[in-house]
Write an enzyme that holds these catalytic residues in place. Sequence first.
Site, PDB file in Angstrom:
ATOM      1  CG  HIS A 125     -11.681   5.305   3.175  1.00 49.92           C
ATOM      2  ND1 HIS A 125     -11.049   4.184   3.038  1.00 49.92           N
ATOM      3  CD2 HIS A 125     -11.358   6.223   3.131  1.00 49.92           C
ATOM      4  CE1 HIS A 125     -10.051   4.533   2.915  1.00 49.92           C
ATOM      5  NE2 HIS A 125      -9.283   5.277   3.455  1.00 49.92           N
ATOM      6  CG  HIS A 165      -9.438   9.387   3.014  1.00 53.73           C
ATOM      7  ND1 HIS A 165      -8.374   9.754   3.949  1.00 53.73           N
ATOM      8  CD2 HIS A 165      -9.624  10.903   2.902  1.00 53.73           C
ATOM      9  CE1 HIS A 165      -8.892   9.692   4.628  1.00 53.73           C
ATOM     10  NE2 HIS A 165      -9.923  10.620   4.558  1.00 53.73           N
ATOM     11  CG  ASP A 191      -4.701   6.465  -0.150  1.00 49.00           C
ATOM     12  OD1 ASP A 191      -5.521   7.168   0.423  1.00 49.00           O
ATOM     13  OD2 ASP A 191      -4.294   5.723   1.024  1.00 49.00           O
ATOM     14  CG  HIS A 192      -8.524   3.803  -0.179  1.00 37.54           C
ATOM     15  ND1 HIS A 192      -8.236   2.602   0.274  1.00 37.54           N
ATOM     16  CD2 HIS A 192      -7.440   4.571   0.380  1.00 37.54           C
ATOM     17  CE1 HIS A 192      -7.052   2.246   1.445  1.00 37.54           C
ATOM     18  NE2 HIS A 192      -6.704   3.499   1.258  1.00 37.54           N
ATOM     19  CG  HIS A 211      -9.333   6.322   7.936  1.00 40.79           C
ATOM     20  ND1 HIS A 211      -7.976   6.420   8.278  1.00 40.79           N
ATOM     21  CD2 HIS A 211      -9.360   6.173   7.265  1.00 40.79           C
ATOM     22  CE1 HIS A 211      -7.555   7.232   7.328  1.00 40.79           C
ATOM     23  NE2 HIS A 211      -8.287   7.069   6.410  1.00 40.79           N
ATOM     24  CG  ASP A 224      -7.293   3.745   4.868  1.00 42.33           C
ATOM     25  OD1 ASP A 224      -6.669   2.321   4.280  1.00 42.33           O
ATOM     26  OD2 ASP A 224      -6.689   4.713   4.649  1.00 42.33           O
ATOM     27  CG  HIS A 271      -2.622   2.107   3.670  1.00 43.37           C
ATOM     28  ND1 HIS A 271      -2.068   2.941   2.743  1.00 43.37           N
ATOM     29  CD2 HIS A 271      -4.029   2.696   3.713  1.00 43.37           C
ATOM     30  CE1 HIS A 271      -2.782   3.346   2.717  1.00 43.37           C
ATOM     31  NE2 HIS A 271      -4.000   2.956   3.083  1.00 43.37           N
TER      32      HIS A 271
END
Length: 256
Positions: free
Chosen positions: A87, A89, A91-92, A143, A167, A206
């Site tokens: 996805h 975001h 942090d990915h 998410h 996520d 995570h």
Amino acid sequence: MKVKVIPVLEDNYMYLVIEEHTREAVAVDVAVPKRARPLPGALCTRAWRPNTGSHLDHLHLPNSHPFQLLEIVGRERVSLTTVLTTHHHWDHARGNMELVRLLPGLVVLGADERICALTRRLVHGEELRFGAIHVRCLLTPGHTSGHMSYFLWEDECLDPPAVFSGDALSVAGCGSRLETTAQQMYHSLVETLGTLPPETKVFCGHEHTLGNLEFAQKVEPCNNHVKAKLSWAKGLGSSPQTGELSQAAWSCQTRL
């Protein structure tokens, strides 16, 4: 198929999937292409090798070593050709742009146009091939609206299949619902991920194992399964950042 597990940022994980015959490699969720945080005890990366009798092989490095994804690629002597992003975001996906700059011709795939440096948008049910490794793209909104999970298996291999769930699904929990309806998220978890083969290994985005289980115990204090799982997790490390807890998280079978 070999999976290198790379801890980054506070509690994220990105992965390098290696086709061991062709030496082609695919990265999953490149948060950072270079610097990855070392774990306590200098445990920086692990390889999932279920056919060896031990689910994870360990590589130890000094705590101060700025271990890099591209260094892993070089050390493994593989050719990194593709990035699979679950996805958009940061942090990915934040590392996609720099990785594309460093590796001209690298292909970045995902299901959301908001993914940084996206080469081509994937659709639900699409299948990819990397040597003997098959990838089935599973749209798992919840998410985010464009969240894609990746189900991998290998031809003529006794190893169990794997799903890279970002996520959408973690050990004993799932990511927060941000962009879709509860019904869509339920369908993603129960109808899409929940119907994968029961032996499927889950590689999540995570390390939230302890927090998820502690929350579950508050919600269902009489649930003996949750109690046993929480005791199991606490016995493996003092925090979700320890290598031992992470090892158990990936070697366990996650069920919905």
